[in-house]
Write a protein that holds these residues in place. Structure first.
Motif, PDB file in Angstrom:
ATOM      1  N   TRP A  20      -1.202  11.266   3.114  1.00 15.42           N
ATOM      2  CA  TRP A  20      -2.021  11.494   1.772  1.00 15.42           C
ATOM      3  C   TRP A  20      -1.392  11.313   0.535  1.00 15.42           C
ATOM      4  CZ3 TRP A  20      -4.330  16.865   3.776  1.00 15.42           C
ATOM      5  CH2 TRP A  20      -5.373  16.788   4.754  1.00 15.42           C
ATOM      6  N   TYR A  21      -0.125  11.733   0.437  1.00 20.72           N
ATOM      7  CA  TYR A  21       0.424  11.526  -0.944  1.00 20.72           C
ATOM      8  C   TYR A  21       0.805  10.137  -1.229  1.00 20.72           C
ATOM      9  CZ  TYR A  21       4.064  12.229  -4.474  1.00 20.72           C
ATOM     10  OH  TYR A  21       4.853  12.497  -5.685  1.00 20.72           O
ATOM     11  N   VAL A  22       0.956   9.197  -0.326  1.00 21.86           N
ATOM     12  CA  VAL A  22       1.011   7.780  -0.713  1.00 21.86           C
ATOM     13  C   VAL A  22      -0.326   7.054  -0.767  1.00 21.86           C
ATOM     14  CG1 VAL A  22       3.578   7.596  -0.393  1.00 21.86           C
ATOM     15  CG2 VAL A  22       1.688   6.958   1.564  1.00 21.86           C
ATOM     16  N   ALA A  23      -1.305   7.558  -0.032  1.00 21.92           N
ATOM     17  CA  ALA A  23      -2.751   6.815   0.313  1.00 21.92           C
ATOM     18  C   ALA A  23      -3.498   7.230  -1.011  1.00 21.92           C
ATOM     19  CB  ALA A  23      -3.113   7.347   1.430  1.00 21.92           C
ATOM     20  N   TYR A  24      -3.226   8.299  -1.588  1.00 17.09           N
ATOM     21  CA  TYR A  24      -4.160   8.792  -2.738  1.00 17.09           C
ATOM     22  C   TYR A  24      -3.466   9.293  -3.959  1.00 17.09           C
ATOM     23  CZ  TYR A  24      -7.054   8.867   1.639  1.00 17.09           C
ATOM     24  OH  TYR A  24      -7.836   8.655   2.830  1.00 17.09           O
ATOM     25  N   GLN A 167      -3.029  -8.092 -10.801  1.00 16.76           N
ATOM     26  CA  GLN A 167      -3.798  -7.313 -10.319  1.00 16.76           C
ATOM     27  C   GLN A 167      -3.482  -6.212  -9.207  1.00 16.76           C
ATOM     28  OE1 GLN A 167      -7.219  -7.173 -11.776  1.00 16.76           O
ATOM     29  NE2 GLN A 167      -6.619  -8.312 -13.297  1.00 16.76           N
ATOM     30  N   ASP A 168      -2.477  -6.934  -8.382  1.00 15.74           N
ATOM     31  CA  ASP A 168      -2.243  -6.222  -7.273  1.00 15.74           C
ATOM     32  C   ASP A 168      -1.252  -4.843  -7.743  1.00 15.74           C
ATOM     33  OD1 ASP A 168      -2.170  -6.423  -4.311  1.00 15.74           O
ATOM     34  OD2 ASP A 168      -0.188  -6.141  -4.622  1.00 15.74           O
ATOM     35  N   HIS A 169      -0.692  -5.060  -8.769  1.00 15.37           N
ATOM     36  CA  HIS A 169       0.027  -3.829  -9.548  1.00 15.37           C
ATOM     37  C   HIS A 169      -0.642  -2.521  -9.552  1.00 15.37           C
ATOM     38  CE1 HIS A 169       3.405  -6.683 -10.133  1.00 15.37           C
ATOM     39  NE2 HIS A 169       3.286  -6.761 -11.137  1.00 15.37           N
ATOM     40  N   ARG A 170      -2.128  -2.861  -9.975  1.00 11.51           N
ATOM     41  CA  ARG A 170      -2.946  -1.826 -10.256  1.00 11.51           C
ATOM     42  C   ARG A 170      -2.915  -0.711  -9.105  1.00 11.51           C
ATOM     43  NH1 ARG A 170      -7.776  -4.410 -13.902  1.00 11.51           N
ATOM     44  NH2 ARG A 170      -6.549  -5.579 -15.568  1.00 11.51           N
ATOM     45  N   ALA A 171      -3.077  -1.375  -7.966  1.00 17.42           N
ATOM     46  CA  ALA A 171      -3.300  -0.553  -6.624  1.00 17.42           C
ATOM     47  C   ALA A 171      -1.902   0.265  -6.694  1.00 17.42           C
ATOM     48  CB  ALA A 171      -3.339  -1.269  -5.444  1.00 17.42           C
ATOM     49  N   ILE A 172      -0.924  -0.019  -6.826  1.00 17.58           N
ATOM     50  CA  ILE A 172       0.392   0.867  -6.867  1.00 17.58           C
ATOM     51  C   ILE A 172       0.252   1.886  -8.093  1.00 17.58           C
ATOM     52  CG2 ILE A 172       2.761   0.848  -6.815  1.00 17.58           C
ATOM     53  CD1 ILE A 172       1.355  -0.523  -4.640  1.00 17.58           C
ATOM     54  N   LYS A 173      -0.224   1.400  -9.260  1.00 18.28           N
ATOM     55  CA  LYS A 173      -0.232   2.453 -10.394  1.00 18.28           C
ATOM     56  C   LYS A 173      -1.173   3.327 -10.336  1.00 18.28           C
ATOM     57  CE  LYS A 173       2.527   1.681 -13.376  1.00 18.28           C
ATOM     58  NZ  LYS A 173       2.678   0.619 -14.404  1.00 18.28           N
ATOM     59  N   ARG A 174      -2.257   3.083  -9.591  1.00 18.99           N
ATOM     60  CA  ARG A 174      -3.237   4.091  -9.446  1.00 18.99           C
ATOM     61  C   ARG A 174      -2.863   5.288  -8.559  1.00 18.99           C
ATOM     62  NH1 ARG A 174      -6.783   5.331  -5.558  1.00 18.99           N
ATOM     63  NH2 ARG A 174      -5.767   3.459  -4.005  1.00 18.99           N
TER      64      ARG A 174
END
Length: 230
Positions: A20-24, A167-174
């Motif tokens: 949960w911590y790394v998925a959301y 654009q892919d960075h955004r998923a990590i930063k989110r």
């Protein structure tokens, strides 16, 4: 091998919390509250220790199940704050958007970029070409790699080609934004390994039996299961 012996909580509780911590986009205190509502009393500091201890091991051992990536890479770095100071997360994806590799570094220079390329090529093979921005440090790093090669890697410093990795960075930063800054460089590297792992799972980058009909959560548990003690 991952060793869960001596843990006060069941393995399933540990894996649920760190997934949960790394998925959301959650903090450790969010997870403490969520678990409390589910009848499990666990301190946020315990979840932090589990994440640092287990996530990098699961990510490392899952690499043998990772699908091959393409030979055309897009490489870039983004910023991650650790103890109030900006650090640098080097990342690369192929032209299909599949994650190639990542590396957290304290500095943004030729040596750091070279360490990233060395790691990425050791794990994924040598690319045919690499697209990057106008960074002199990144170009110097790939030039150093090419100096030892008979057939040089083609370098393309065209900004629009890097849109896919930016654009892919955004998923990590989110996911990392609500973590309220990392308290240590080591802890940041461990957690980011888990964040990147979940991101790769979402992109279908692992060969897991029945993956097409399996949830992202079950794919994470399947990868973690390989390192459970017998």
């Amino acid at each position: 091998m991952l060793n869960f012996k001596g843990m006060r909580f069941p393995i399933d509780v540990i894996l649920v919390c760190i997934r949960w911590y790394v998925a959301y986009p959650l903090s450790y205190r969010h997870l403490e509250e969520i678990m409390e509502k589910r009848g499990v009393s666990v301190d946020h500091s315990s979840i932090n220790r589990w994440a640092i201890r287990f996530l990098p091991l699961i990510e490392k051992l899952s690499r043998k199940h990772k699908r091959p990536v393409g030979g055309s890479w897009r490489m870039d770095e983004t910023y991650i704050k650790v103890k109030g100071v900006w650090k640098y997360l080097y990342r690369a994806v192929d032209k299909q958007g599949k994650t190639i590799d990542f590396l957290l570094t304290a500095k943004r220079d030729m040596a750091a970029a070279k360490r990233f390329f060395d790691k990425a090529m050791r794990e994924n093979g040598v690319p045919n070409k690499v697209a990057m921005d106008k960074s002199c440090a990144n170009k110097a790093a790939i030039d150093a790699v090419n100096a030892d090669r008979d057939v040089p890697i083609v370098v393309r410093q065209v900004k629009y080609l890097n849109n896919i990795v930016e654009q892919d960075h955004r998923a990590i930063k989110r996911v990392t934004r609500p973590m309220l800054n990392f308290k240590s460089f080591r802890g940041a590297g461990c957690v980011l390994a888990g964040v990147e792992l979940m991101h790769m799972i979402r992109k279908g980058q692992f060969t897991i039996d029945g993956a097409d009909a399996t949830s992202f959560a079950d794919q994470f548990y399947a990868l973690a299961a390989q390192v459970r003690p017998v």
